[in-house]
Design an enzyme around this catalytic site. Structure first.
Site, PDB file in Angstrom:
ATOM      1  N   SER A 143      13.476   8.673  15.765  1.00  0.00           N
ATOM      2  CA  SER A 143      13.278   7.310  15.260  1.00  0.00           C
ATOM      3  C   SER A 143      13.340   7.312  13.745  1.00  0.00           C
ATOM      4  O   SER A 143      13.066   8.328  13.097  1.00  0.00           O
ATOM      5  CB  SER A 143      11.894   6.794  15.690  1.00  0.00           C
ATOM      6  N   TYR A 156       2.075   7.715  17.073  1.00  0.00           N
ATOM      7  CA  TYR A 156       3.477   7.686  17.523  1.00  0.00           C
ATOM      8  C   TYR A 156       4.422   8.334  16.515  1.00  0.00           C
ATOM      9  O   TYR A 156       5.277   9.146  16.896  1.00  0.00           O
ATOM     10  CB  TYR A 156       3.865   6.231  17.763  1.00  0.00           C
ATOM     11  N   LYS A 160       7.672  11.350  16.705  1.00  0.00           N
ATOM     12  CA  LYS A 160       9.095  11.148  16.397  1.00  0.00           C
ATOM     13  C   LYS A 160       9.558  12.149  15.329  1.00  0.00           C
ATOM     14  O   LYS A 160      10.692  12.637  15.373  1.00  0.00           O
ATOM     15  CB  LYS A 160       9.326   9.701  15.955  1.00  0.00           C
TER      16      LYS A 160
HETATM   17  N1  LIG Z   1      13.001   0.278  20.694  1.00  0.00           N
HETATM   18  C1  LIG Z   1      12.917   0.736  19.451  1.00  0.00           C
HETATM   19  O1  LIG Z   1      12.857  -0.014  18.462  1.00  0.00           O
HETATM   20  C2  LIG Z   1      12.910   2.199  19.220  1.00  0.00           C
HETATM   21  C3  LIG Z   1      12.731   3.129  20.214  1.00  0.00           C
HETATM   22  N2  LIG Z   1      12.771   4.460  19.928  1.00  0.00           N
HETATM   23  C4  LIG Z   1      12.604   5.444  20.970  1.00  0.00           C
HETATM   24  O2  LIG Z   1      13.556   5.205  21.994  1.00  0.00           O
HETATM   25  C5  LIG Z   1      13.068   5.713  23.216  1.00  0.00           C
HETATM   26  C6  LIG Z   1      13.273   4.679  24.319  1.00  0.00           C
HETATM   27  O3  LIG Z   1      12.519   3.549  23.970  1.00  0.00           O
HETATM   28  P1  LIG Z   1      12.888   2.072  24.445  1.00  0.00           P
HETATM   29  O4  LIG Z   1      14.155   2.066  25.154  1.00  0.00           O
HETATM   30  O5  LIG Z   1      12.721   1.210  23.270  1.00  0.00           O
HETATM   31  O6  LIG Z   1      11.668   1.794  25.436  1.00  0.00           O
HETATM   32  P2  LIG Z   1      11.584   1.051  26.860  1.00  0.00           P
HETATM   33  O7  LIG Z   1      10.140   0.769  27.031  1.00  0.00           O
HETATM   34  O8  LIG Z   1      12.549  -0.059  26.936  1.00  0.00           O
HETATM   35  O9  LIG Z   1      12.033   2.170  27.908  1.00  0.00           O
HETATM   36  C7  LIG Z   1      11.260   3.314  28.068  1.00  0.00           C
HETATM   37  C8  LIG Z   1      11.855   4.174  29.145  1.00  0.00           C
HETATM   38  O10 LIG Z   1      11.119   5.401  29.192  1.00  0.00           O
HETATM   39  C9  LIG Z   1      10.622   5.586  30.506  1.00  0.00           C
HETATM   40  N3  LIG Z   1       9.348   6.294  30.431  1.00  0.00           N
HETATM   41  C10 LIG Z   1       8.199   5.918  29.841  1.00  0.00           C
HETATM   42  N4  LIG Z   1       7.255   6.859  30.027  1.00  0.00           N
HETATM   43  C11 LIG Z   1       7.829   7.843  30.739  1.00  0.00           C
HETATM   44  C12 LIG Z   1       7.375   9.056  31.272  1.00  0.00           C
HETATM   45  N5  LIG Z   1       6.114   9.488  31.089  1.00  0.00           N
HETATM   46  N6  LIG Z   1       8.232   9.808  31.993  1.00  0.00           N
HETATM   47  C13 LIG Z   1       9.510   9.399  32.213  1.00  0.00           C
HETATM   48  N7  LIG Z   1       9.994   8.257  31.732  1.00  0.00           N
HETATM   49  C14 LIG Z   1       9.166   7.481  31.010  1.00  0.00           C
HETATM   50  C15 LIG Z   1      10.524   4.208  31.097  1.00  0.00           C
HETATM   51  O11 LIG Z   1      10.511   4.312  32.538  1.00  0.00           O
HETATM   52  P3  LIG Z   1      10.012   3.063  33.455  1.00  0.00           P
HETATM   53  O12 LIG Z   1      10.996   1.970  33.206  1.00  0.00           O
HETATM   54  O13 LIG Z   1      10.095   3.552  34.839  1.00  0.00           O
HETATM   55  O14 LIG Z   1       8.662   2.717  32.975  1.00  0.00           O
HETATM   56  C16 LIG Z   1      11.782   3.578  30.534  1.00  0.00           C
HETATM   57  O15 LIG Z   1      12.890   3.992  31.266  1.00  0.00           O
HETATM   58  C17 LIG Z   1      11.612   6.104  22.976  1.00  0.00           C
HETATM   59  O16 LIG Z   1      11.522   7.498  22.799  1.00  0.00           O
HETATM   60  C18 LIG Z   1      11.278   5.406  21.672  1.00  0.00           C
HETATM   61  O17 LIG Z   1      10.305   6.101  20.940  1.00  0.00           O
HETATM   62  C19 LIG Z   1      12.984   4.924  18.683  1.00  0.00           C
HETATM   63  C20 LIG Z   1      13.153   4.047  17.667  1.00  0.00           C
HETATM   64  C21 LIG Z   1      13.123   2.628  17.835  1.00  0.00           C
HETATM   65  C1  LIG Z   2       8.393   0.383  18.943  1.00  0.00           C
HETATM   66  C2  LIG Z   2       8.758   0.007  17.552  1.00  0.00           C
HETATM   67  O1  LIG Z   2       9.197  -1.310  17.474  1.00  0.00           O
HETATM   68  C3  LIG Z   2       9.863   0.827  17.049  1.00  0.00           C
HETATM   69  O2  LIG Z   2       9.678   2.166  17.407  1.00  0.00           O
HETATM   70  C4  LIG Z   2      10.221   2.907  16.497  1.00  0.00           C
HETATM   71  O3  LIG Z   2      10.341   4.096  16.609  1.00  0.00           O
HETATM   72  C5  LIG Z   2      10.690   2.086  15.361  1.00  0.00           C
HETATM   73  O4  LIG Z   2      10.284   2.634  14.187  1.00  0.00           O
HETATM   74  C6  LIG Z   2      10.050   0.781  15.583  1.00  0.00           C
HETATM   75  O5  LIG Z   2       8.805   0.762  14.930  1.00  0.00           O
END
Ligand SMILES: NC(=O)C1=CN([C@@H]2O[C@H](COP(=O)(O)OP(=O)(O)OC[C@H]3O[C@@H](n4cnc5c(N)ncnc54)[C@H](OP(=O)(O)O)[C@@H]3O)[C@@H](O)[C@H]2O)C=CC1
Ligand SMILES: C[C@H](O)[C@@H]1OC(=O)[C@H](O)[C@@H]1O
Length: 253
Positions: A143, A156, A160
């Site tokens: 991230s 968190y 990352k």
């Molecule tokens: N969205 C953002 O702005 C940003 C996100 N990220 C990172 O991107 C990644 C994905 O996030 P995002 O798509 O936004 O989140 P979502 O909440 O949209 O999706 C999360 C996904 O992770 C799965 N998940 C959660 N916990 C577990 C677990 N313990 N074991 C297996 N699967 C799990 C969920 O499964 P289920 O649907 O079954 O619950 C879902 O498929 C994360 O690592 C996040 O930190 C990084 C930067 C920015």
């Molecule tokens: C969940 C937040 O919106 C998102 O997660 C990250 O890793 C980014 O920095 C944003 O804060």
């Protein structure tokens, strides 16, 4: 088609960024395996979308914080497709909470899912790739938060930074096996993880205004960068990190 004849496994791909990468990689010819935690309907929908477009995919439920889930997911990939070329560690949680009264369980769960989970999964995938003997790619979804902080993300942001560091160290450990390891650093991407946080119109508009491109990201925006890192186009790219943030990080004033 940059990923023809390649197999890609992705954690946390029932929705959000993982789903965006899964669908995008399938469009480039990759056979896809997805892991997810609990949302069976969403996982089935991801698989169905890929199959409807002529691709191949399977889903396996499992908690990434459990090391056995990593072994099971890798084995499922081999059972379905015979090999694994690319592994994307994406699953993560971000339960926003203030620092001073952070419940111990919220801290420890966030560390276990985001950091331990990425570690177990990456190790299991790497062992399979070493066994296969023809290299591969690890990609971790880190991230922008590996580089900057967040008032309600003190539990968190260290995960990352840790995931970014994991890709740097595995790049060293696995280069001799032809395995490239890189990190994707998304900015703010509109997904369920931040739906509540960004329900506040003022905050959402502020975050949009911080980007150079004037908009927050969509899960699909993460697909191209992931496909590139998994593809032979990135054959000399390892230990690298790629910010995918619409220019959020550089926009100080
Ligand atoms: N969205 C953002 O702005 C940003 C996100 N990220 C990172 O991107 C990644 C994905 O996030 P995002 O798509 O936004 O989140 P979502 O909440 O949209 O999706 C999360 C996904 O992770 C799965 N998940 C959660 N916990 C577990 C677990 N313990 N074991 C297996 N699967 C799990 C969920 O499964 P289920 O649907 O079954 O619950 C879902 O498929 C994360 O690592 C996040 O930190 C990084 C930067 C920015
Ligand atoms: C969940 C937040 O919106 C998102 O997660 C990250 O890793 C980014 O920095 C944003 O804060």
């Amino acid at each position: 088609m940059l990923l023809e004849n390649k197999v890609m496994l992705i954690t946390g791909a029932s929705k959000g960024i993982g789903r965006g990468i899964a669908v995008g990689a399938a469009k480039h010819g990759a056979k896809i395996g997805i892991n997810y935690a609990g949302d069976d309907a969403a996982a089935s929908a991801t698989v169905a979308e890929i199959k409807a477009a002529g691709g191949e995919a399977f889903a396996l439920k499992g908690d990434v914080s459990d090391p056995q889930s990593a072994k099971d997911f890798i084995q499922a990939g081999v059972d379905h497709f015979g090999k694994i070329d690319s592994f994307v560690s994406n699953a993560g949680i971000c339960p926003f909470h203030a620092f001073l009264d952070m419940p111990q369980e919220v801290l420890e769960r966030t560390l276990r899912v985001n950091l331990h989970g990425a570690w177990y999964m990456s190790q299991a995938a790497a062992n399979q790739m070493v066994k296969q003997g023809h290299g591969g790619t690890l990609i971790a979804v880190s991230s922008i938060s590996a580089l900057v902080g967040g008032e309600y993300q003190t539990h968190y942001t260290p995960t990352k930074a840790g995931v970014l560091s994991l890709m740097q160290s595995t790049a060293i450990a696995l280069g001799k096996h032809g395995i490239r390891c890189n990190a994707l650093l998304p900015g703010t991407i509109l997904t369920d993880i931040n739906k509540d946080d960004l329900a506040d119109d003022a905050k959402r508009q502020y975050m949009e205004s911080r980007t150079c491109l004037g908009r927050l990201g969509q899960p699909e925006d993460m697909a191209g960068p992931a496909v590139f890192l998994a593809s032979d186009l990135a054959g000399y790219v390892t230990g690298a990190s790629l910010l995918v943030d619409g220019g959020l990080f550089v926009n100080l004033q």
